[in-house]
Motif scaffolding. Structure first.
Motif, PDB file in Angstrom:
ATOM      1  N   ASN A  13     -15.170  59.904  -0.551  1.00  0.00           N
ATOM      2  CA  ASN A  13     -14.622  58.716   0.098  1.00  0.00           C
ATOM      3  C   ASN A  13     -13.095  58.802   0.184  1.00  0.00           C
ATOM      4  OD1 ASN A  13     -14.966  55.847   1.077  1.00  0.00           O
ATOM      5  ND2 ASN A  13     -13.695  55.474  -0.727  1.00  0.00           N
ATOM      6  N   LYS A  14     -12.461  59.210  -0.921  1.00  0.00           N
ATOM      7  CA  LYS A  14     -11.005  59.360  -0.943  1.00  0.00           C
ATOM      8  C   LYS A  14     -10.549  60.436   0.037  1.00  0.00           C
ATOM      9  CE  LYS A  14      -7.170  60.581  -4.035  1.00  0.00           C
ATOM     10  NZ  LYS A  14      -6.801  60.999  -5.409  1.00  0.00           N
ATOM     11  N   ALA A  15     -11.262  61.568   0.040  1.00  0.00           N
ATOM     12  CA  ALA A  15     -10.902  62.677   0.925  1.00  0.00           C
ATOM     13  C   ALA A  15     -11.067  62.288   2.389  1.00  0.00           C
ATOM     14  CB  ALA A  15     -11.759  63.898   0.607  1.00  0.00           C
ATOM     15  N   PHE A  16     -12.103  61.516   2.683  1.00  0.00           N
ATOM     16  CA  PHE A  16     -12.358  61.095   4.058  1.00  0.00           C
ATOM     17  C   PHE A  16     -11.206  60.244   4.593  1.00  0.00           C
ATOM     18  CE2 PHE A  16     -14.108  58.009   7.103  1.00  0.00           C
ATOM     19  CZ  PHE A  16     -14.662  58.873   8.039  1.00  0.00           C
ATOM     20  N   PHE A  17     -10.754  59.291   3.796  1.00  0.00           N
ATOM     21  CA  PHE A  17      -9.665  58.420   4.244  1.00  0.00           C
ATOM     22  C   PHE A  17      -8.323  59.157   4.271  1.00  0.00           C
ATOM     23  CE2 PHE A  17     -12.758  55.098   3.187  1.00  0.00           C
ATOM     24  CZ  PHE A  17     -12.642  54.307   4.335  1.00  0.00           C
ATOM     25  N   GLN A  18      -8.169  60.169   3.412  1.00  0.00           N
ATOM     26  CA  GLN A  18      -6.968  60.998   3.497  1.00  0.00           C
ATOM     27  C   GLN A  18      -6.943  61.775   4.810  1.00  0.00           C
ATOM     28  OE1 GLN A  18      -7.187  63.331  -0.113  1.00  0.00           O
ATOM     29  NE2 GLN A  18      -5.696  62.024  -1.167  1.00  0.00           N
ATOM     30  N   THR A  19      -8.100  62.283   5.215  1.00  0.00           N
ATOM     31  CA  THR A  19      -8.198  62.995   6.487  1.00  0.00           C
ATOM     32  C   THR A  19      -7.879  62.058   7.647  1.00  0.00           C
ATOM     33  OG1 THR A  19      -9.836  64.601   5.680  1.00  0.00           O
ATOM     34  CG2 THR A  19      -9.764  64.211   8.051  1.00  0.00           C
ATOM     35  N   LEU A  20      -8.446  60.861   7.622  1.00  0.00           N
ATOM     36  CA  LEU A  20      -8.151  59.878   8.665  1.00  0.00           C
ATOM     37  C   LEU A  20      -6.661  59.550   8.706  1.00  0.00           C
ATOM     38  CD1 LEU A  20     -11.053  57.252   8.540  1.00  0.00           C
ATOM     39  CD2 LEU A  20     -10.709  59.122  10.163  1.00  0.00           C
ATOM     40  N   GLN A  21      -6.056  59.424   7.533  1.00  0.00           N
ATOM     41  CA  GLN A  21      -4.626  59.117   7.468  1.00  0.00           C
ATOM     42  C   GLN A  21      -3.798  60.220   8.114  1.00  0.00           C
ATOM     43  OE1 GLN A  21      -3.000  58.948   3.478  1.00  0.00           O
ATOM     44  NE2 GLN A  21      -1.368  57.538   4.100  1.00  0.00           N
ATOM     45  N   MET A  22      -4.093  61.460   7.771  1.00  0.00           N
ATOM     46  CA  MET A  22      -3.363  62.586   8.355  1.00  0.00           C
ATOM     47  C   MET A  22      -3.536  62.649   9.867  1.00  0.00           C
ATOM     48  SD  MET A  22      -3.797  65.823   5.735  1.00  0.00           S
ATOM     49  CE  MET A  22      -5.529  65.609   5.358  1.00  0.00           C
ATOM     50  N   VAL A  23      -4.773  62.484  10.318  1.00  0.00           N
ATOM     51  CA  VAL A  23      -5.069  62.588  11.743  1.00  0.00           C
ATOM     52  C   VAL A  23      -4.412  61.457  12.529  1.00  0.00           C
ATOM     53  CG1 VAL A  23      -6.909  62.484  13.465  1.00  0.00           C
ATOM     54  CG2 VAL A  23      -7.206  63.876  11.422  1.00  0.00           C
ATOM     55  N   PRO A  80       9.906  73.371   3.844  1.00  0.00           N
ATOM     56  CA  PRO A  80      11.247  72.810   3.584  1.00  0.00           C
ATOM     57  C   PRO A  80      11.528  71.540   4.398  1.00  0.00           C
ATOM     58  CG  PRO A  80      11.368  75.186   3.851  1.00  0.00           C
ATOM     59  CD  PRO A  80       9.981  74.789   4.245  1.00  0.00           C
ATOM     60  N   LEU A  81      11.132  71.531   5.664  1.00  0.00           N
ATOM     61  CA  LEU A  81      11.305  70.332   6.492  1.00  0.00           C
ATOM     62  C   LEU A  81      10.454  69.187   5.962  1.00  0.00           C
ATOM     63  CD1 LEU A  81      12.432  68.956   9.034  1.00  0.00           C
ATOM     64  CD2 LEU A  81      10.440  69.857  10.281  1.00  0.00           C
ATOM     65  N   THR A  82       9.244  69.514   5.540  1.00  0.00           N
ATOM     66  CA  THR A  82       8.360  68.495   4.968  1.00  0.00           C
ATOM     67  C   THR A  82       8.977  67.873   3.721  1.00  0.00           C
ATOM     68  OG1 THR A  82       6.405  69.668   5.798  1.00  0.00           O
ATOM     69  CG2 THR A  82       6.063  68.088   4.016  1.00  0.00           C
ATOM     70  N   LYS A  83       9.544  68.715   2.874  1.00  0.00           N
ATOM     71  CA  LYS A  83      10.203  68.245   1.659  1.00  0.00           C
ATOM     72  C   LYS A  83      11.392  67.346   2.001  1.00  0.00           C
ATOM     73  CE  LYS A  83      11.353  68.445  -2.824  1.00  0.00           C
ATOM     74  NZ  LYS A  83      10.540  67.902  -3.919  1.00  0.00           N
ATOM     75  N   LEU A  84      12.134  67.723   3.036  1.00  0.00           N
ATOM     76  CA  LEU A  84      13.306  66.946   3.450  1.00  0.00           C
ATOM     77  C   LEU A  84      12.906  65.573   3.980  1.00  0.00           C
ATOM     78  CD1 LEU A  84      16.400  66.918   3.968  1.00  0.00           C
ATOM     79  CD2 LEU A  84      15.894  67.846   6.252  1.00  0.00           C
ATOM     80  N   ILE A  85      11.828  65.516   4.747  1.00  0.00           N
ATOM     81  CA  ILE A  85      11.421  64.265   5.386  1.00  0.00           C
ATOM     82  C   ILE A  85      10.676  63.340   4.428  1.00  0.00           C
ATOM     83  CG2 ILE A  85       9.954  63.268   7.193  1.00  0.00           C
ATOM     84  CD1 ILE A  85      10.577  65.715   8.899  1.00  0.00           C
ATOM     85  N   THR A  86       9.733  63.904   3.687  1.00  0.00           N
ATOM     86  CA  THR A  86       8.856  63.062   2.863  1.00  0.00           C
ATOM     87  C   THR A  86       9.205  63.082   1.374  1.00  0.00           C
ATOM     88  OG1 THR A  86       7.221  64.834   2.480  1.00  0.00           O
ATOM     89  CG2 THR A  86       6.983  63.503   4.484  1.00  0.00           C
ATOM     90  N   GLY A  87      10.028  64.046   0.951  1.00  0.00           N
ATOM     91  CA  GLY A  87      10.377  64.142  -0.463  1.00  0.00           C
ATOM     92  C   GLY A  87       9.356  64.887  -1.288  1.00  0.00           C
ATOM     93  N   THR A  88       8.290  65.376  -0.652  1.00  0.00           N
ATOM     94  CA  THR A  88       7.256  66.129  -1.354  1.00  0.00           C
ATOM     95  C   THR A  88       6.590  67.089  -0.382  1.00  0.00           C
ATOM     96  OG1 THR A  88       5.214  65.957  -2.676  1.00  0.00           O
ATOM     97  CG2 THR A  88       5.503  64.384  -0.873  1.00  0.00           C
ATOM     98  N   THR A  89       5.863  68.048  -0.919  1.00  0.00           N
ATOM     99  CA  THR A  89       5.154  68.995  -0.061  1.00  0.00           C
ATOM    100  C   THR A  89       3.642  68.887  -0.224  1.00  0.00           C
ATOM    101  OG1 THR A  89       5.339  70.737  -1.749  1.00  0.00           O
ATOM    102  CG2 THR A  89       7.058  70.642  -0.056  1.00  0.00           C
ATOM    103  N   ILE A  90       3.176  67.942  -1.005  1.00  0.00           N
ATOM    104  CA  ILE A  90       1.738  67.769  -1.207  1.00  0.00           C
ATOM    105  C   ILE A  90       1.332  66.360  -0.800  1.00  0.00           C
ATOM    106  CG2 ILE A  90       1.612  69.495  -3.045  1.00  0.00           C
ATOM    107  CD1 ILE A  90       1.576  67.216  -5.062  1.00  0.00           C
ATOM    108  N   GLY A  91       0.065  66.199  -0.512  1.00  0.00           N
ATOM    109  CA  GLY A  91      -0.438  64.895  -0.124  1.00  0.00           C
ATOM    110  C   GLY A  91      -0.582  64.767   1.384  1.00  0.00           C
ATOM    111  N   PRO A  92      -1.358  63.792   1.855  1.00  0.00           N
ATOM    112  CA  PRO A  92      -1.620  63.641   3.284  1.00  0.00           C
ATOM    113  C   PRO A  92      -0.383  63.302   4.111  1.00  0.00           C
ATOM    114  CG  PRO A  92      -2.515  61.786   2.032  1.00  0.00           C
ATOM    115  CD  PRO A  92      -2.111  62.826   1.036  1.00  0.00           C
ATOM    116  N   ILE A  93       0.553  62.531   3.545  1.00  0.00           N
ATOM    117  CA  ILE A  93       1.771  62.190   4.295  1.00  0.00           C
ATOM    118  C   ILE A  93       2.586  63.450   4.565  1.00  0.00           C
ATOM    119  CG2 ILE A  93       3.904  60.858   4.288  1.00  0.00           C
ATOM    120  CD1 ILE A  93       1.445  59.148   4.505  1.00  0.00           C
ATOM    121  N   ALA A  94       2.724  64.294   3.555  1.00  0.00           N
ATOM    122  CA  ALA A  94       3.469  65.540   3.719  1.00  0.00           C
ATOM    123  C   ALA A  94       2.789  66.455   4.742  1.00  0.00           C
ATOM    124  CB  ALA A  94       3.596  66.249   2.373  1.00  0.00           C
TER     125      ALA A  94
END
Length: 220
Positions: A13-23, A80-94
């Protein structure tokens, strides 16, 4: 097998909503940036009302350059760009950063292709009556290309689902991450099967919905 599925339901369930968030995030960025980019690629081409060869060449080169990079390489290269924009390189937002960069040129080319299917006579008639470039884009090009653009949105969404699965390799989360961590690394075929079924169902729903909407708005 049933017990395994029950145990993995919270993670699924968590993974499904993470996928939806990224998409959804990356699709939103692709629509906002890719749609006008695709229109600009079309109207700046030879013989069109805003012909501009330098702009066409530069934009075409950038679009083709990004599209030529395999997504997994793009994903790692943009850390590196992901880290600059989001402050992290892991997770659906990154992961959405790389997904957005991949989706923009992809969708832009689909928009350009849809616009090329419009009868040139319609555009020439609009120019002949003195319509401004903005009026031609708003009242002629986009309405006429609407079915093709909707199909482009559908195809982009489905492609993003596949790309989001790759994002799990670098800790992007989502169904791909679940399949890799629990299915591949732990050799759990049940998890792999369930994630595959979920992805197939999701893609089928999106494709059928996109086809239905495209047929509904097609005035031809």
């Amino acid at each position: 097998m049933v017990e395994t599925i029950q145990l993995m339901l919270p993670d699924l369930n968590k993974a499904f909503f993470q996928t939806l968030q990224m998409v959804l995030i990356s699709l939103g960025v692709a629509l906002v940036v890719g749609l006008p980019l695709g229109v600009l690629l079309f109207i700046s081409d030879k013989g069109l009302f805003l012909e501009n060869r330098p702009i066409k060449s530069i934009l075409g080169f950038l679009v083709n350059m990004i599209r030529s990079i395999p997504f997994i390489i793009l994903l790692v290269g943009l850390l590196p760009l992901t880290k600059l924009i989001t402050g992290t390189t892991i997770g659906p937002i990154a992961a959405s950063v790389s997904l957005s960069v991949a989706a923009i040129p992809f969708f832009a080319r689909l928009v350009e292709t849809s616009l090329r299917e419009i009868d040139k006579g319609i555009i020439e008639a609009a120019v002949a009556v003195g319509a401004t470039p903005w009026m031609i884009i708003k009242d002629v090009l986009l309405p006429e290309a609407r079915p093709g653009i909707i199909q482009g949105v559908t195809l982009t969404t489905i492609s993003l689902i596949g790309f989001s699965a790759m994002a799990g390799i670098v800790g992007g989360g989502g169904i791909g991450d679940l399949a890799i961590r629990f299915g591949y690394y732990r050799y759990d075929n049940t998890v792999m099967l369930v994630t595959i079924v979920v992805l197939i169902c999701l893609v089928q729903i999106i494709q059928l919905s996109g086809d239905a909407i495209s047929r509904k708005v097609d005035r031809r």
